[in-house]
Design an enzyme around this catalytic site. Structure first.
Site, PDB file in Angstrom:
ATOM      1  N   HIS A   1     -35.677 -56.606 -83.505  1.00 50.31           N
ATOM      2  CA  HIS A   1     -34.541 -55.946 -84.153  1.00 50.31           C
ATOM      3  C   HIS A   1     -33.306 -56.834 -84.097  1.00 50.31           C
ATOM      4  CE1 HIS A   1     -31.522 -53.010 -85.286  1.00 50.31           C
ATOM      5  NE2 HIS A   1     -30.861 -53.328 -84.195  1.00 50.31           N
TER       6      HIS A   1
ATOM      7  N   TYR B   1     -42.714 -51.958 -77.545  1.00 48.55           N
ATOM      8  CA  TYR B   1     -43.007 -50.717 -78.268  1.00 48.55           C
ATOM      9  C   TYR B   1     -43.992 -50.862 -79.422  1.00 48.55           C
ATOM     10  CZ  TYR B   1     -39.110 -52.707 -80.944  1.00 48.55           C
ATOM     11  OH  TYR B   1     -38.293 -53.551 -81.641  1.00 48.55           O
TER      12      TYR B   1
ATOM     13  N   ARG C   1     -40.450 -55.428 -90.823  1.00 50.95           N
ATOM     14  CA  ARG C   1     -39.612 -56.235 -89.928  1.00 50.95           C
ATOM     15  C   ARG C   1     -40.527 -57.003 -88.985  1.00 50.95           C
ATOM     16  NH1 ARG C   1     -37.001 -53.209 -85.383  1.00 50.95           N
ATOM     17  NH2 ARG C   1     -38.387 -54.492 -84.136  1.00 50.95           N
TER      18      ARG C   1
HETATM   19  C1  LIG Z   1     -24.016 -44.700 -86.176  1.00 50.20           C
HETATM   20  C2  LIG Z   1     -24.911 -45.633 -85.424  1.00 50.20           C
HETATM   21  N1  LIG Z   1     -25.861 -45.118 -84.626  1.00 50.20           N
HETATM   22  C3  LIG Z   1     -26.669 -45.934 -83.917  1.00 50.20           C
HETATM   23  C4  LIG Z   1     -26.551 -47.295 -84.023  1.00 50.20           C
HETATM   24  C5  LIG Z   1     -27.437 -48.233 -83.212  1.00 50.20           C
HETATM   25  N2  LIG Z   1     -28.389 -48.912 -84.100  1.00 50.20           N
HETATM   26  C6  LIG Z   1     -28.112 -50.133 -84.612  1.00 50.20           C
HETATM   27  S1  LIG Z   1     -29.286 -50.654 -85.660  1.00 50.20           S
HETATM   28  C7  LIG Z   1     -30.196 -49.266 -85.437  1.00 50.20           C
HETATM   29  C8  LIG Z   1     -31.490 -49.107 -86.139  1.00 50.20           C
HETATM   30  C9  LIG Z   1     -31.334 -49.047 -87.615  1.00 50.20           C
HETATM   31  O1  LIG Z   1     -32.594 -48.956 -88.202  1.00 50.20           O
HETATM   32  P1  LIG Z   1     -32.755 -49.053 -89.766  1.00 50.20           P
HETATM   33  O2  LIG Z   1     -31.789 -48.155 -90.444  1.00 50.20           O
HETATM   34  O3  LIG Z   1     -34.190 -48.851 -90.068  1.00 50.20           O
HETATM   35  O4  LIG Z   1     -32.308 -50.533 -90.100  1.00 50.20           O
HETATM   36  P2  LIG Z   1     -33.036 -51.926 -89.747  1.00 50.20           P
HETATM   37  O5  LIG Z   1     -32.390 -52.468 -88.531  1.00 50.20           O
HETATM   38  O6  LIG Z   1     -34.483 -51.657 -89.543  1.00 50.20           O
HETATM   39  O7  LIG Z   1     -32.788 -52.775 -90.935  1.00 50.20           O
HETATM   40  C10 LIG Z   1     -29.571 -48.402 -84.533  1.00 50.20           C
HETATM   41  C11 LIG Z   1     -30.096 -47.093 -84.088  1.00 50.20           C
HETATM   42  C12 LIG Z   1     -25.542 -47.789 -84.875  1.00 50.20           C
HETATM   43  N3  LIG Z   1     -25.354 -49.120 -85.030  1.00 50.20           N
HETATM   44  N4  LIG Z   1     -24.748 -46.951 -85.571  1.00 50.20           N
END
Ligand SMILES: Cc1ncc(C[n+]2csc(CCOP(=O)(O)OP(=O)(O)O)c2C)c(N)n1
Ligand SMILES: [Mg+2]
Lengths: 336, 282
Positions: free
Chosen positions: B185, B194, B181
């Site tokens: 985010h 971070y 990435r």
């Molecule tokens: C159930 C839930 N917990 C927490 C979140 C908050 N949140 C949104 S995106 C994210 C990170 C997700 O990381 P990853 O699975 O690696 O996906 P990426 O964004 O890197 O594609 C978090 C913690 C959420 N949207 N849903």
């Protein structure tokens, strides 16, 4: 010291981490980063990686691990990034945290504090705006605390951490950086102008289950918590009605005595919450008022709440109870 | 049917979803196909094989398995593909989906976008660093593949293999797409808080589009002129689509009729909605 709600919550955690080595703080992005809303900012640096740390993205895992630690005797403070994301952990909260002491006849207990930002007004759409308090209030064995100012946030969070029962601590995220009266088209107000932003740097606690009379009045009682305390106050002022505003501060335990005294005095009650109306916490409040104050009532109790729809992104300000709707409801309450 | 995360908007574009419609959803304007009910970028487009997105991470991974099983039940050759982020593999929904997919030999492809970050946390927090996401498949008894996610041809061939396998009744495959990435985010995130400022510039596996281009150039299947040409055409398409959507209205300037707020909760509205519409003066 002047603090906004984020700083006050951070200060509560800082004080408790310093005071009690059994307090741990963890959740998604809370450690190194300091939390997506900065509530745990610098705590890891100050107290160490064993006291404040990041977790995998697993709400069920966060709560289950927290319950295990709490059963052993620690005092975990667990962050769920948004209250909307607490549901994967609902089984742990309902079937485990809330039941552990009862089913083991006091052999074990689960004194966890689960912090979660809740509520709307931040353009967050369906999954960053909901107010799920009613689904916790219904569960015997869980306490639900909802502050409305920096001063209360710190004192109530410390009391929650010290409490031997599992606590859902819902933080009105729209109030993090300033009081919000519901006038979304006016400039943002900071906390610094408000008396409730004067927060002692040291330890203090506010007992759970003590409501606060935010404004005294004689013509009607308005019950609210969280963000709606500020919206309700603005609505009362708009209406010109001499209403008494009670900030419940926690919905379990509920300060039913303060509510009862006020409603018996005024004879009219308006309940305001963001969550949708049907089976919302207002239903419980309304039932309690009918049971306890029926012969003192001059009008049917009114519930002003979110519409019975999922939180609708583009229609946020049509959904979100506004000061105008509070004023309108108050006038109706006086006419009835 | 594709069960994406918010990272797979490319699928919609690849399937020819109109750009203007896509931007209308982002603007939540009067022509928003989701009628203002969902956050920008959380699209839904059944006609384009694109399942409804939600803000909760992980919750649709098992739906891909269920959809695939429904297709098998109907004796159809159709398969399903579901994606999840590396961080989200920690959720129960990841493991539940794998269990069901493996037990029922569901004709499904389960993909993990391992972009090495989950907001502020690195993959070491989503899984122990002594293992890979792909190898999790082994404990479920299904194949687990790990592929350079920035190599378009490699991605194509593993997907083709897994799709064939699913269509021939051999069941599910888990694929880890290893990538990075490089941006924030989301629009409200600042990665400098971070990770090192220059981290993205040190990522060795390059940009997938640039890599494919170099490959095609080396094979004389493409030329800089054609590349410039297509770039211009696409730029124009995007700009024009944006302008068209802006004419309808940007976020906050135009929105669907407020009555839409009450539509779709139930198939038929009950008395509550009718009374609340009236209370709103509608
Ligand atoms: C159930 C839930 N917990 C927490 C979140 C908050 N949140 C949104 S995106 C994210 C990170 C997700 O990381 P990853 O699975 O690696 O996906 P990426 O964004 O890197 O594609 C978090 C913690 C959420 N949207 N849903
Ligand atoms: Mg990721």
């Amino acid at each position: 010291m002047i603090m906004n709600m984020v700083q006050a919550l951070n200060s509560a955690l800082d004080v408790m981490l310093g005071k009690n080595s059994e307090v741990l703080v963890f959740g998604e992005d809370v450690g190194y980063f300091g939390g997506v809303f900065r509530v745990t900012d610098k705590l890891q640096k100050k107290h160490g990686r064993h006291r404040c740390f990041d977790t995998p993205i697993s709400e069920g895992g966060i709560i289950a691990t927290g319950i295990g630690m709490a059963a052993e005797g620690l005092r975990p403070v667990l962050e769920i990034q948004f209250a909307d994301y607490i549901l994967p952990a609902y089984d742990q909260l309902v079937s485990e945290a809330a039941r552990l002491r009862y089913r083991s006849n006091g052999d074990f207990q689960a004194p966890i504090t689960v912090r979660a930002p809740y509520g709307g007004g931040i353009f967050g759409g369906q999954t960053h705006s909901q107010s799920p308090e009613a689904i916790f209030a219904h569960v015997t064995g869980l306490k639900t605390v909802i502050p409305s100012s920096p001063y209360d946030a710190k004192g109530l969070l410390i009391a929650s951490i010290e409490c031997d029962d599992p606590i859902i601590f819902l933080e009105p995220k729209r109030l993090y950086n300033g009081p919000f009266e519901g006038y979304h088209d006016r400039p943002l107000k900071p906390w610094s102008g408000e008396t409730e932003s004067h927060v002692p740097e040291d330890y203090y606690s506010i007992p759970l289950g003590k409501a606060k009379v935010k404004k005294a009045g004689s013509e009607a009682t308005v019950l609210a918590y969280g963000t709606m305390v500020h919206v309700a106050l603005a609505g009362i002022l708009e209406s010109g009605v001499d209403a008494e505003l009670i900030d419940l501060r926690s919905i379990v335990p509920l300060d039913v005595i303060t509510i009862e005294e006020s409603v018996k005095k005024t004879g009219r009650c308006l309940i305001v919450h963001e969550a949708s109306k049907f089976s919302g916490f207002g239903a419980e409040l309304s039932a309690l008022i009918t049971e306890r104050c029926f012969y003192y009532l001059s009008a049917p109790t009114i519930r002003l709440a979110g519409w019975d729809v999922p939180y609708p992104h583009a229609f946020e300000w049509d959904y979100f109870p506004s000061p105008d709707r509070v004023a309108k409801s108050l006038k109706q309450l006086l006419e009835d | 049917m594709c069960f994406p995360t918010y990272r797979q908007v490319g699928w919609l574009l690849a399937r020819g979803y109109p750009l203007v419609k896509l931007i209308n959803q982002i603007f939540n304007n009067n022509d928003d196909p989701l009628k203002g009910k969902q956050l920008p970028v959380l699209y839904s487009a059944r006609d384009f094989g694109f399942y409804s997105l939600s803000g909760n991470v992980g919750t649709r991974f098992g739906h891909a398995v269920g959809w695939a099983m429904a297709k098998a039940y109907r004796n159809s050759d159709d398969i399903a593909i579901g994606f999840i982020g590396d961080g989200t593999t920690a959720e129960g929904s990841f493991h539940e989906a794998l269990t069901f997919a493996s037990v029922y030999k569901a004709p499904v492809i389960l993909g993990i976008t391992n972009n090495q970050w989950a907001i502020s946390t690195f993959t070491g927090l989503a899984t122990n660093q002594d293992t890979t996401f792909a190898s999790k498949a082994l404990s479920y008894g299904i194949p687990g593949l790990r592929v350079d996610g920035n190599d378009a041809l490699a991605v194509y061939s593993v997907l083709e293999w897994a799709a064939d396998r699913a269509r021939h009744g051999h069941g599910a495959t888990l694929i880890e797409f290893f990538t990075y990435r490089s941006g924030a985010h989301s629009t409200s995130d600042d990665p400098e808080r971070y990770r090192p400022k220059d981290e993205a510039s040190l990522w060795p596996l390059g940009d997938p589009i640039e890599r494919l281009k170099q490959h095609l150039l080396a094979n004389s299947e493409w030329s800089e002129e054609r590349d410039d040409e297509i770039q211009k055409v696409l730029d124009k398409q995007v700009t024009e689509s944006l302008k068209e959507a802006e004419r309808i209205g940007v976020l906050g300037e135009s929105k669907p009729d407020v009555r839409e707020m009450f539509e779709g909760v139930f198939k038929e509205q009950d008395w509550r909605v009718k009374e609340q519409l009236k209370e709103l003066g509608l």
